[in-house]
Motif scaffolding. Structure first.
Motif, PDB file in Angstrom:
ATOM      1  N   TRP A  58      36.579  47.414  38.015  1.00  0.00           N
ATOM      2  CA  TRP A  58      36.366  46.095  38.392  1.00  0.00           C
ATOM      3  C   TRP A  58      36.341  45.299  37.100  1.00  0.00           C
ATOM      4  O   TRP A  58      35.661  45.453  36.643  1.00  0.00           O
ATOM      5  CB  TRP A  58      36.050  45.826  39.357  1.00  0.00           C
ATOM      6  N   GLY A  59      37.534  44.436  36.872  1.00  0.00           N
ATOM      7  CA  GLY A  59      37.190  43.180  35.680  1.00  0.00           C
ATOM      8  C   GLY A  59      37.732  44.103  34.683  1.00  0.00           C
ATOM      9  O   GLY A  59      37.755  43.247  33.729  1.00  0.00           O
ATOM     10  N   TYR A  64      40.340  41.250  37.651  1.00  0.00           N
ATOM     11  CA  TYR A  64      39.801  39.466  38.151  1.00  0.00           C
ATOM     12  C   TYR A  64      41.117  39.063  38.925  1.00  0.00           C
ATOM     13  O   TYR A  64      41.627  39.034  37.493  1.00  0.00           O
ATOM     14  CB  TYR A  64      38.542  39.404  37.832  1.00  0.00           C
ATOM     15  N   GLY A  65      40.675  38.349  39.640  1.00  0.00           N
ATOM     16  CA  GLY A  65      42.358  37.020  39.804  1.00  0.00           C
ATOM     17  C   GLY A  65      43.626  37.792  39.517  1.00  0.00           C
ATOM     18  O   GLY A  65      43.856  36.639  39.565  1.00  0.00           O
ATOM     19  N   PRO A 102      40.954  40.769  43.074  1.00  0.00           N
ATOM     20  CA  PRO A 102      39.455  41.184  43.250  1.00  0.00           C
ATOM     21  C   PRO A 102      39.336  39.932  42.139  1.00  0.00           C
ATOM     22  O   PRO A 102      39.353  39.587  42.148  1.00  0.00           O
ATOM     23  CB  PRO A 102      39.232  42.245  42.393  1.00  0.00           C
ATOM     24  N   GLN A 103      38.015  39.337  43.008  1.00  0.00           N
ATOM     25  CA  GLN A 103      37.203  38.340  42.617  1.00  0.00           C
ATOM     26  C   GLN A 103      35.509  38.515  41.862  1.00  0.00           C
ATOM     27  O   GLN A 103      35.100  40.024  42.331  1.00  0.00           O
ATOM     28  CB  GLN A 103      37.131  36.760  43.326  1.00  0.00           C
ATOM     29  N   GLU A 104      35.251  37.645  40.504  1.00  0.00           N
ATOM     30  CA  GLU A 104      33.983  38.286  39.847  1.00  0.00           C
ATOM     31  C   GLU A 104      32.990  37.833  40.824  1.00  0.00           C
ATOM     32  O   GLU A 104      31.788  38.204  40.324  1.00  0.00           O
ATOM     33  CB  GLU A 104      33.769  37.649  38.354  1.00  0.00           C
ATOM     34  N   ALA A 108      36.951  39.219  48.038  1.00  0.00           N
ATOM     35  CA  ALA A 108      38.513  39.617  47.302  1.00  0.00           C
ATOM     36  C   ALA A 108      39.417  39.120  48.323  1.00  0.00           C
ATOM     37  O   ALA A 108      39.203  38.716  49.722  1.00  0.00           O
ATOM     38  CB  ALA A 108      37.897  41.326  47.478  1.00  0.00           C
TER      39      ALA A 108
END
Length: 170
Positions: A58-59, A64-65, A102-104, A108
């Motif tokens: 993730w990231g 992200y984004g 997904p977002q930090e 999501a």
């Protein structure tokens, strides 16, 4: 007698080589399927399940984004036999491609797109979205080495690495 022994040894060697070659050809992200019933609607999720393999997911691998295919290879598909509500919003019966942004910040966006047959997210078209919902993600202690979807009585959970992306279905 020596000829029979040599033939037997040759046969064992060929079987061993074929077995080794077959093991090498295991897919990096094998096909998987989750099935279940929620409030009378048959739900089927078809996806390819990648492995963490020590990577930051993730990231990093999944930025992200950005729109992500929610699996590997072909876009993940989500099929429902009846109209349902996802996070309280209507989704008609049918087969959809499933994407996630997904977002930090621990959220999501879960996307159900009308174009079910797609390779990854390369030709993703937001205009084909049937539904978008925002959910809270959940950090967990236990590592999910392979990406997995679980269908429960109340929804769906995507688990991978040390993160879960749950969404309710009624």
């Amino acid at each position: 007698m020596k000829l029979i022994a040599k033939l037997a040894l040759l046969f064992v060697a060929l079987v061993s080589v074929n077995s080794a070659v077959a093991q090498e050809k295991k897919p990096a992200s094998p096909a998987a399927e989750a099935k279940g019933t929620i409030n009378g609607a048959a739900i089927t999720i078809k996806y390819n399940s990648p492995f963490v393999k020590g990577r930051q997911i993730w990231g990093s691998l999944v930025p992200y984004g950005q729109v992500w295919r929610a699996g590997a290879n072909d876009a993940t598909t989500f099929e429902t036999s009846k109209a349902i509500k996802v996070e309280g919003k209507d989704l008609a019966a049918g087969t959809y491609s499933l994407f996630i942004i997904p977002q930090e910040n621990g959220t999501a966006t879960v996307i159900f797109n009308k174009e079910a047959k797609q390779w990854g997210a390369y030709k993703y078209n937001e205009k084909q979205d049937a539904l978008r919902v925002t959910v809270k993600t959940k950090k967990v202690d236990k590592l999910a080495e392979s990406l997995t979807y679980t269908i429960t009585k109340t929804g769906v959970v995507l688990s991978w690495e040390k993160l879960e992306v749950p969404f309710t279905v009624k």
